[in-house]
Motif scaffolding. Structure first.
Motif, PDB file in Angstrom:
ATOM      1  N   HIS A   1       6.436   6.202   9.249  1.00 25.09           N
ATOM      2  CA  HIS A   1       5.089   5.977   8.251  1.00 25.09           C
ATOM      3  C   HIS A   1       4.085   5.897   9.371  1.00 25.09           C
ATOM      4  N   THR A   2       3.035   6.659   9.468  1.00 28.53           N
ATOM      5  CA  THR A   2       1.982   6.469  10.371  1.00 28.53           C
ATOM      6  C   THR A   2       0.921   5.720   9.591  1.00 28.53           C
ATOM      7  N   ILE A   3       0.472   4.720  10.248  1.00 36.08           N
ATOM      8  CA  ILE A   3      -0.628   3.857   9.466  1.00 36.08           C
ATOM      9  C   ILE A   3      -1.863   3.649  10.167  1.00 36.08           C
ATOM     10  N   ARG A   4      -3.071   3.618   9.305  1.00 33.60           N
ATOM     11  CA  ARG A   4      -4.388   3.348  10.427  1.00 33.60           C
ATOM     12  C   ARG A   4      -4.685   1.883   9.756  1.00 33.60           C
ATOM     13  N   ASP A   5      -4.989   1.202  10.913  1.00 37.13           N
ATOM     14  CA  ASP A   5      -5.467  -0.114  10.640  1.00 37.13           C
ATOM     15  C   ASP A   5      -6.979  -0.291  10.136  1.00 37.13           C
ATOM     16  N   VAL A   6      -7.132  -0.334   8.706  1.00 41.55           N
ATOM     17  CA  VAL A   6      -8.433  -0.468   8.225  1.00 41.55           C
ATOM     18  C   VAL A   6      -8.724  -1.599   7.434  1.00 41.55           C
ATOM     19  N   GLY A   7      -7.605  -2.085   6.862  1.00 44.76           N
ATOM     20  CA  GLY A   7      -7.837  -3.276   6.060  1.00 44.76           C
ATOM     21  C   GLY A   7      -6.662  -4.514   5.977  1.00 44.76           C
ATOM     22  N   LYS A   8      -6.515  -5.415   5.265  1.00 39.01           N
ATOM     23  CA  LYS A   8      -5.457  -6.359   5.176  1.00 39.01           C
ATOM     24  C   LYS A   8      -4.247  -5.985   5.317  1.00 39.01           C
ATOM     25  N   VAL A   9      -3.674  -5.095   4.193  1.00 40.18           N
ATOM     26  CA  VAL A   9      -2.338  -4.736   4.164  1.00 40.18           C
ATOM     27  C   VAL A   9      -1.970  -3.554   5.313  1.00 40.18           C
ATOM     28  N   SER A  10      -3.027  -2.904   5.707  1.00 43.73           N
ATOM     29  CA  SER A  10      -2.556  -1.970   6.862  1.00 43.73           C
ATOM     30  C   SER A  10      -2.564  -2.556   8.145  1.00 43.73           C
ATOM     31  N   HIS A  11      -3.462  -3.590   8.194  1.00 35.82           N
ATOM     32  CA  HIS A  11      -3.420  -4.331   9.458  1.00 35.82           C
ATOM     33  C   HIS A  11      -1.980  -5.126   9.895  1.00 35.82           C
TER      34      HIS A  11
ATOM     35  N   VAL B   1       0.966  -1.381   0.108  1.00 39.25           N
ATOM     36  CA  VAL B   1       0.004  -0.017   0.181  1.00 39.25           C
ATOM     37  C   VAL B   1       0.995   1.276  -0.007  1.00 39.25           C
ATOM     38  N   ALA B   2       0.186   2.365  -0.309  1.00 37.48           N
ATOM     39  CA  ALA B   2       1.032   3.625  -0.264  1.00 37.48           C
ATOM     40  C   ALA B   2       0.958   4.228   1.008  1.00 37.48           C
ATOM     41  N   ILE B   3       1.773   4.698   1.687  1.00 32.19           N
ATOM     42  CA  ILE B   3       1.604   5.344   2.969  1.00 32.19           C
ATOM     43  C   ILE B   3       2.713   6.477   3.056  1.00 32.19           C
ATOM     44  N   SER B   4       2.148   7.654   3.580  1.00 28.83           N
ATOM     45  CA  SER B   4       3.044   8.971   3.389  1.00 28.83           C
ATOM     46  C   SER B   4       4.213   8.653   4.238  1.00 28.83           C
ATOM     47  N   ILE B   5       4.845   9.564   3.990  1.00 27.21           N
ATOM     48  CA  ILE B   5       6.223   9.843   4.920  1.00 27.21           C
ATOM     49  C   ILE B   5       5.881  10.524   6.071  1.00 27.21           C
TER      50      ILE B   5
ATOM     51  N   MET C   1      -4.518  13.928  -2.414  1.00 30.63           N
ATOM     52  CA  MET C   1      -5.506  12.872  -2.882  1.00 30.63           C
ATOM     53  C   MET C   1      -5.108  11.813  -2.479  1.00 30.63           C
ATOM     54  N   GLU C   2      -5.971  10.870  -2.372  1.00 30.84           N
ATOM     55  CA  GLU C   2      -5.757   9.382  -1.982  1.00 30.84           C
ATOM     56  C   GLU C   2      -6.436   8.611  -3.024  1.00 30.84           C
ATOM     57  N   ARG C   3      -5.795   7.745  -3.872  1.00 30.25           N
ATOM     58  CA  ARG C   3      -6.408   6.702  -4.750  1.00 30.25           C
ATOM     59  C   ARG C   3      -5.657   5.351  -4.567  1.00 30.25           C
ATOM     60  N   ASN C   4      -6.513   4.265  -4.793  1.00 26.19           N
ATOM     61  CA  ASN C   4      -5.749   2.945  -4.727  1.00 26.19           C
ATOM     62  C   ASN C   4      -4.600   3.109  -5.819  1.00 26.19           C
TER      63      ASN C   4
HETATM   64  C1  LIG Z   1      -0.719   8.892  -1.599  1.00 25.93           C
HETATM   65  C2  LIG Z   1      -1.146   7.980  -0.556  1.00 25.93           C
HETATM   66  C3  LIG Z   1      -0.620   8.078   0.695  1.00 25.93           C
HETATM   67  C4  LIG Z   1      -1.476   7.449   1.605  1.00 25.93           C
HETATM   68  N1  LIG Z   1      -1.003   7.477   3.112  1.00 25.93           N
HETATM   69  C5  LIG Z   1      -1.332   6.804   4.190  1.00 25.93           C
HETATM   70  C6  LIG Z   1      -0.956   7.026   5.269  1.00 25.93           C
HETATM   71  O1  LIG Z   1      -0.030   7.863   5.763  1.00 25.93           O
HETATM   72  N2  LIG Z   1      -1.469   6.316   6.169  1.00 25.93           N
HETATM   73  C7  LIG Z   1      -2.524   5.224   5.987  1.00 25.93           C
HETATM   74  O2  LIG Z   1      -3.054   4.723   7.114  1.00 25.93           O
HETATM   75  N3  LIG Z   1      -2.995   5.234   4.831  1.00 25.93           N
HETATM   76  C8  LIG Z   1      -2.556   6.017   3.726  1.00 25.93           C
HETATM   77  N4  LIG Z   1      -2.940   5.781   2.476  1.00 25.93           N
HETATM   78  C9  LIG Z   1      -4.061   4.682   2.050  1.00 25.93           C
HETATM   79  C10 LIG Z   1      -3.298   3.258   2.035  1.00 25.93           C
HETATM   80  O3  LIG Z   1      -2.703   3.300   0.839  1.00 25.93           O
HETATM   81  C11 LIG Z   1      -4.469   2.256   2.010  1.00 25.93           C
HETATM   82  O4  LIG Z   1      -5.606   2.473   0.981  1.00 25.93           O
HETATM   83  C12 LIG Z   1      -4.788   1.961   3.339  1.00 25.93           C
HETATM   84  O5  LIG Z   1      -3.922   1.496   4.277  1.00 25.93           O
HETATM   85  C13 LIG Z   1      -6.080   0.764   3.007  1.00 25.93           C
HETATM   86  O6  LIG Z   1      -5.160  -0.315   2.620  1.00 25.93           O
HETATM   87  P1  LIG Z   1      -5.726  -2.085   3.037  1.00 25.93           P
HETATM   88  O7  LIG Z   1      -5.075  -2.795   2.048  1.00 25.93           O
HETATM   89  O8  LIG Z   1      -5.122  -1.922   4.415  1.00 25.93           O
HETATM   90  O9  LIG Z   1      -7.212  -1.842   3.077  1.00 25.93           O
HETATM   91  P2  LIG Z   1      -8.205  -2.624   2.074  1.00 25.93           P
HETATM   92  O10 LIG Z   1      -8.342  -3.939   2.151  1.00 25.93           O
HETATM   93  O11 LIG Z   1      -7.877  -1.731   0.623  1.00 25.93           O
HETATM   94  O12 LIG Z   1      -9.508  -1.653   2.480  1.00 25.93           O
HETATM   95  C14 LIG Z   1     -10.397  -2.263   3.754  1.00 25.93           C
HETATM   96  C15 LIG Z   1     -11.539  -1.526   3.707  1.00 25.93           C
HETATM   97  O13 LIG Z   1     -11.217  -0.132   4.535  1.00 25.93           O
HETATM   98  C16 LIG Z   1     -11.614   0.776   3.463  1.00 25.93           C
HETATM   99  N5  LIG Z   1     -10.542   2.135   3.530  1.00 25.93           N
HETATM  100  C17 LIG Z   1      -9.591   2.101   2.807  1.00 25.93           C
HETATM  101  N6  LIG Z   1      -8.702   2.991   2.916  1.00 25.93           N
HETATM  102  C18 LIG Z   1      -9.193   3.698   3.954  1.00 25.93           C
HETATM  103  C19 LIG Z   1      -8.962   4.707   4.849  1.00 25.93           C
HETATM  104  N7  LIG Z   1      -7.844   5.346   4.237  1.00 25.93           N
HETATM  105  N8  LIG Z   1      -9.655   4.981   5.900  1.00 25.93           N
HETATM  106  C20 LIG Z   1     -10.767   4.194   6.139  1.00 25.93           C
HETATM  107  N9  LIG Z   1     -11.322   3.330   5.500  1.00 25.93           N
HETATM  108  C21 LIG Z   1     -10.477   2.791   4.575  1.00 25.93           C
HETATM  109  C22 LIG Z   1     -11.913   0.266   2.337  1.00 25.93           C
HETATM  110  O14 LIG Z   1     -12.872   1.064   1.705  1.00 25.93           O
HETATM  111  C23 LIG Z   1     -12.298  -1.078   2.748  1.00 25.93           C
HETATM  112  O15 LIG Z   1     -13.553  -1.227   2.993  1.00 25.93           O
HETATM  113  C24 LIG Z   1      -2.394   6.661   1.451  1.00 25.93           C
HETATM  114  C25 LIG Z   1      -2.866   6.289   0.154  1.00 25.93           C
HETATM  115  C26 LIG Z   1      -2.424   7.074  -0.857  1.00 25.93           C
HETATM  116  C27 LIG Z   1      -2.800   6.979  -2.268  1.00 25.93           C
END
Ligand SMILES: Cc1cc2nc3c(=O)[nH]c(=O)nc-3n(C[C@H](O)[C@H](O)[C@H](O)COP(=O)(O)OP(=O)(O)OC[C@H]3O[C@@H](n4cnc5c(N)ncnc54)[C@H](O)[C@@H]3O)c2cc1C
Ligand code: FES
Length: 281
Positions: A76-86, A60-64, A239-242
């Protein structure tokens, strides 16, 4: 500073980094302090991001969120929302992650000399803005008024409380924190962060605004800044996009005619007004 071998040779090949320290910031937010297995870390600009690879799980993309004071540390500061961030959030100290980058445009701090700076962050959106805040405060005398407006869901969701305290106490800044939902002990602002924009003093004709947070918060913040008279060329949003490739090949991060990985993630509002639909909010 030397750029990483992986990015110089092949931007698709992750370089091995070690988790030196894992800091639990909030219930669902963790900061990883990473160092390269060998050599120096990459050279980075505030606002850029890396692709972090949890081996066997995904990337996943994570900001510095900080470059660290040594030539090796990278945060890198990461919010636990899904598979990779977890998986990344639960990495143990000593574990290995893959890192590609840095990628993308940063905050345009170099063109900001003599201007007022307005920084608006919502939740984990403070992470990519933290290096910009610290770069501005390190050369505070080069800028006019510096305003930092931070919004969080509740007092227990306030990210980086100690740095926020230090910015406010140690520098000439106007800094306000607001929460969506207060508790009994909260004595500060209550309400969404864009509402603070009308209440603060900055020179709308000579400022640069940097905004990062959930997309709806950025839309309302952009609208409030426009309402104060700030030109769309001077409002910058991250902006954030996958993402998949992060180098402009796969098209996964397409945002209208732009690729967020290569043309962004930081865009001036004037380039994305139609796709951000500011007037529709
Ligand atoms: C340029 C850029 C910089 C980023 N920087 C950061 C960063 O510094 N820290 C960080 O934690 N993430 C950041 N992200 C988001 C990160 O890349 C992932 O999208 C996010 O960690 C989810 O990935 P995942 O595979 O864990 O979850 P997924 O399996 O993709 O998603 C699981 C569920 O969580 C939801 N979800 C996805 N992203 C978010 C979100 N951001 N908030 C709430 N729900 C969400 C999805 O809709 C889905 O339902 C950034 C993205 C971009 C494009
Ligand atoms: S992630 Fe592949 S083009 Fe942006």
């Amino acid at each position: 500073m030397q750029a990483s071998q992986s990015t110089e040779e092949d931007p698709l090949l992750p370089a091995p980094y070690r988790v030196v320290e894992r800091v639990r910031e909030l219930d669902d937010v963790t900061t990883l302090h990473l160092e390269p297995r060998t050599g120096k870390r990459t050279c980075v600009n505030p606002g850029q991001f890396n692709m972090l690879y949890a081996f066997g799980i995904g990337e996943v993309a994570i900001s510095i969120s900080a470059a660290g004071e040594t030539e090796r540390g990278l945060f890198h500061t990461i919010r636990d929302v899904g598979k990779v961030s977890h998986a990344l959030s639960h990495m143990k100290e000593g574990a290995e992650v893959g890192l590609r980058g840095p990628f993308g445009s940063g905050w345009p701090i170099d063109g900001a000399d003599g201007r007022d700076i307005v920084i608006v962050a919502g939740g984990v959106g403070l992470a990519p803005l933290r290096p910009a805040i610290e770069a501005v405060l390190a050369k505070r005398e080069q800028y006019g008024r510096v305003t930092i407006l931070l919004g969080f869901r509740s007092p227990k969701d306030i990210l980086f409380p100690q740095p926020i305290h230090d910015w406010r106490e140690q520098h000439d800044v106007e800094l306000h924190v607001t929460v969506d939902h207060a508790d009994a002990d909260w004595r500060g602002h209550v309400g969404v962060v864009p509402t603070l924009i009308q209440r603060t003093n900055f020179d709308a004709k000579n400022c640069l605004a940097f905004v990062c947070g959930p997309e709806i918060m950025m839309r309302f913040s952009a609208q409030a800044l426009l309402g104060e008279g700030v030109s769309p060329a001077r409002i910058h949003l991250s902006m954030e996009r996958n993402m998949k490739c992060a180098v402009g090949h796969c098209g996964r991060c397409q945002f209208g005619p732009h690729f967020v990985c290569k043309d962004g993630p930081v865009f001036p509002l004037e380039r994305i007004t139609s796709i951000l639909s500011v007037r529709e909010v």
